[in-house]
Every structure is written in structure tokens, then in C-alpha cells.
Design a protein around this motif. Structure first.
Motif, PDB file in Angstrom:
ATOM      1  N   ILE A   2      50.381  51.759  46.935  1.00  0.00           N
ATOM      2  CA  ILE A   2      50.600  51.695  48.380  1.00  0.00           C
ATOM      3  C   ILE A   2      50.180  53.022  48.989  1.00  0.00           C
ATOM      4  CG2 ILE A   2      52.347  51.497  50.197  1.00  0.00           C
ATOM      5  CD1 ILE A   2      54.003  49.831  48.109  1.00  0.00           C
ATOM      6  N   GLU A   3      49.359  52.936  50.029  1.00  0.00           N
ATOM      7  CA  GLU A   3      48.945  54.134  50.764  1.00  0.00           C
ATOM      8  C   GLU A   3      49.470  54.004  52.186  1.00  0.00           C
ATOM      9  OE1 GLU A   3      44.663  54.843  50.557  1.00  0.00           O
ATOM     10  OE2 GLU A   3      44.639  53.501  48.827  1.00  0.00           O
ATOM     11  N   VAL A   4      50.033  55.091  52.708  1.00  0.00           N
ATOM     12  CA  VAL A   4      50.549  55.087  54.072  1.00  0.00           C
ATOM     13  C   VAL A   4      50.065  56.337  54.788  1.00  0.00           C
ATOM     14  CG1 VAL A   4      52.617  55.100  55.527  1.00  0.00           C
ATOM     15  CG2 VAL A   4      52.633  53.844  53.367  1.00  0.00           C
ATOM     16  N   ASP A   5      49.526  56.132  55.977  1.00  0.00           N
ATOM     17  CA  ASP A   5      49.204  57.248  56.873  1.00  0.00           C
ATOM     18  C   ASP A   5      49.950  56.957  58.168  1.00  0.00           C
ATOM     19  OD1 ASP A   5      48.168  59.086  58.665  1.00  0.00           O
ATOM     20  OD2 ASP A   5      46.132  58.963  57.852  1.00  0.00           O
ATOM     21  N   ASP A   6      51.173  57.484  58.253  1.00  0.00           N
ATOM     22  CA  ASP A   6      52.036  57.186  59.396  1.00  0.00           C
ATOM     23  C   ASP A   6      51.432  57.691  60.708  1.00  0.00           C
ATOM     24  OD1 ASP A   6      54.709  56.041  60.172  1.00  0.00           O
ATOM     25  OD2 ASP A   6      54.915  58.056  61.021  1.00  0.00           O
ATOM     26  N   LYS A   7      50.794  58.846  60.670  1.00  0.00           N
ATOM     27  CA  LYS A   7      50.199  59.400  61.898  1.00  0.00           C
ATOM     28  C   LYS A   7      49.107  58.500  62.455  1.00  0.00           C
ATOM     29  CE  LYS A   7      51.246  64.199  60.941  1.00  0.00           C
ATOM     30  NZ  LYS A   7      50.758  65.492  60.533  1.00  0.00           N
ATOM     31  N   ARG A   8      48.359  57.851  61.577  1.00  0.00           N
ATOM     32  CA  ARG A   8      47.281  56.951  62.007  1.00  0.00           C
ATOM     33  C   ARG A   8      47.731  55.488  62.039  1.00  0.00           C
ATOM     34  NH1 ARG A   8      42.339  58.693  58.372  1.00  0.00           N
ATOM     35  NH2 ARG A   8      40.942  58.563  60.142  1.00  0.00           N
ATOM     36  N   SER A   9      49.017  55.245  61.743  1.00  0.00           N
ATOM     37  CA  SER A   9      49.596  53.891  61.739  1.00  0.00           C
ATOM     38  C   SER A   9      48.817  52.959  60.818  1.00  0.00           C
ATOM     39  CB  SER A   9      49.647  53.322  63.159  1.00  0.00           C
ATOM     40  OG  SER A   9      50.399  54.148  63.997  1.00  0.00           O
ATOM     41  N   TYR A  10      48.600  53.428  59.601  1.00  0.00           N
ATOM     42  CA  TYR A  10      47.785  52.678  58.643  1.00  0.00           C
ATOM     43  C   TYR A  10      48.540  52.505  57.326  1.00  0.00           C
ATOM     44  CZ  TYR A  10      43.942  51.627  55.450  1.00  0.00           C
ATOM     45  OH  TYR A  10      43.127  51.038  54.512  1.00  0.00           O
ATOM     46  N   VAL A  11      48.512  51.276  56.798  1.00  0.00           N
ATOM     47  CA  VAL A  11      49.122  50.962  55.503  1.00  0.00           C
ATOM     48  C   VAL A  11      48.112  50.164  54.692  1.00  0.00           C
ATOM     49  CG1 VAL A  11      50.930  49.630  54.334  1.00  0.00           C
ATOM     50  CG2 VAL A  11      51.466  50.903  56.423  1.00  0.00           C
ATOM     51  N   ARG A  12      47.938  50.540  53.429  1.00  0.00           N
ATOM     52  CA  ARG A  12      47.119  49.749  52.501  1.00  0.00           C
ATOM     53  C   ARG A  12      47.970  49.417  51.282  1.00  0.00           C
ATOM     54  NH1 ARG A  12      41.355  51.512  50.334  1.00  0.00           N
ATOM     55  NH2 ARG A  12      40.721  50.336  52.161  1.00  0.00           N
ATOM     56  N   VAL A  13      47.989  48.128  50.955  1.00  0.00           N
ATOM     57  CA  VAL A  13      48.664  47.669  49.745  1.00  0.00           C
ATOM     58  C   VAL A  13      47.599  47.059  48.840  1.00  0.00           C
ATOM     59  CG1 VAL A  13      50.366  46.078  48.776  1.00  0.00           C
ATOM     60  CG2 VAL A  13      50.813  47.197  50.982  1.00  0.00           C
ATOM     61  N   THR A  14      47.521  47.585  47.637  1.00  0.00           N
ATOM     62  CA  THR A  14      46.596  47.057  46.636  1.00  0.00           C
ATOM     63  C   THR A  14      47.429  46.344  45.587  1.00  0.00           C
ATOM     64  OG1 THR A  14      45.107  48.915  47.039  1.00  0.00           O
ATOM     65  CG2 THR A  14      44.772  47.672  45.013  1.00  0.00           C
ATOM     66  N   PHE A  15      47.109  45.076  45.346  1.00  0.00           N
ATOM     67  CA  PHE A  15      47.893  44.312  44.376  1.00  0.00           C
ATOM     68  C   PHE A  15      47.014  43.881  43.216  1.00  0.00           C
ATOM     69  CE2 PHE A  15      46.297  41.013  47.167  1.00  0.00           C
ATOM     70  CZ  PHE A  15      46.106  39.889  46.372  1.00  0.00           C
TER      71      PHE A  15
END
Length: 158
Positions: free
Chosen positions: A67-80
């Protein structure tokens, strides 16, 4: 044994112990909780697999590290990671992840759902479906698919 499953006997892992969250950051008079990797993981860890009575965490389909989160850019990536290379439920799993995060996160977040590179035979096609707004919207107009997603997202008390 249930017949007709792509992976009739998946490896089941032990769930990680839940950790407590840190206290919110205060900005002005309002408590603002930063979205981080652990929060995203907590939202999705109990999603049930569409074919098995196990969670995505128990099957190691998802992990906190993916899981990658960039709260400042409001971005979430979930790799499953599907349990098998020809998992016919990969798109449904990805849709469950997307719907859970759409329901859990503030609308400002852009969510990117991906199959881990090299883990699925039709990885590119699955990724394209899961990240195309029109395809996701069309999928969510299918009552049978919505029922399946809701069943996977239902809390388990077992």
C-alpha cells in the motif's frame, strides 16, 4: 471440498495483530487524521475472498507493504496479489478493494488498484478495468456484481 474453484486449497496465513492508531494531528480547531498505510490496510484487511471463507489478509492477497499513500496529494495505491496466476476473481477482488476505499475515504482521494506485476496472466487487462471510471461505474450497475461485492465487504463475526 468445493469443486470448480480455481484454487481449491489456498494457503491460509495468520492475521497480523491490530495495532492502535496514533492520535490525530490538530490543525486549527479541527482534528485531522492523516491517512496512512496502516489506516488503508485496516480498511481492507477483512474483505472476504469471493471464493473462500477467508479474508484477503489471511490469503496474503493484500499486505500492508503493498500500500502506498501520499496524503498531501490525496493519492492511494493498493497492489494486490491473486493466489493463482489465472484467478478468475481478480477483477472482483480489485472492485471490492476500490468500493471499500470509495466508501471509507474522503472523496478527495484518487485510488489506484493494481495487480502485482507478474502475478496474473491478464494483469494489464485487469489493471485497465479496475482503474477506468466508466468500466467501474458500469460494473456497479450490475446488481449481481454489487451483491457479490457487498457480501465480500460484509463484516465477519467468526
Amino acid at each position: 471440498m468445493v469443486s470448480g474453484l480455481i484454487n481449491a486449497n489456498p494457503v491460509v496465513y495468520e492475521k497480523k495483530e491490530r495495532r492502535s492508531r496514533s492520535t490525530p494531528t490538530h490543525v486549527d480547531e479541527y482534528a485531522v487524521e492523516l491517512i496512512d498505510q496502516l489506516e488503508i490496510f485496516d480498511h481492507i484487511r477483512d474483505i472476504k475472498d469471493p471464493e473462500h471463507p477467508y479474508s484477503l489478509e489471511e490469503l496474503k492477497v493484500i499486505s500492508e507493504d503493498a500500500i502506498e499513500v501520499d496524503d498531501k496529494r490525496s493519492y492511494v495505491r493498493v497492489t494486490f496479489t491473486p493466489t493463482v496466476e489465472h484467478c478468475s476473481m481478480a477483477t472482483v477482488i480489485g472492485l471490492c478493494l476500490r468500493v471499500k476505499l470509495m466508501r471509507s475515504l474522503p472523496p478527495r482521494y484518487k485510488v489506484d488498484i493494481r495487480v502485482a506485476p507478474g502475478t496474473h496472466a491478464t494483469e494489464a487487462a485487469v489493471n485497465k478495468q479496475l482503474n477506468d471510471k466508466e468500466r467501474v461505474a458500469a460494473a456497479l450497475e450490475n446488481p449481481n456484481l454489487v451483491d457479490m461485492v457487498d457480501e465480500c465487504l460484509a463484516p465477519s463475526y467468526g
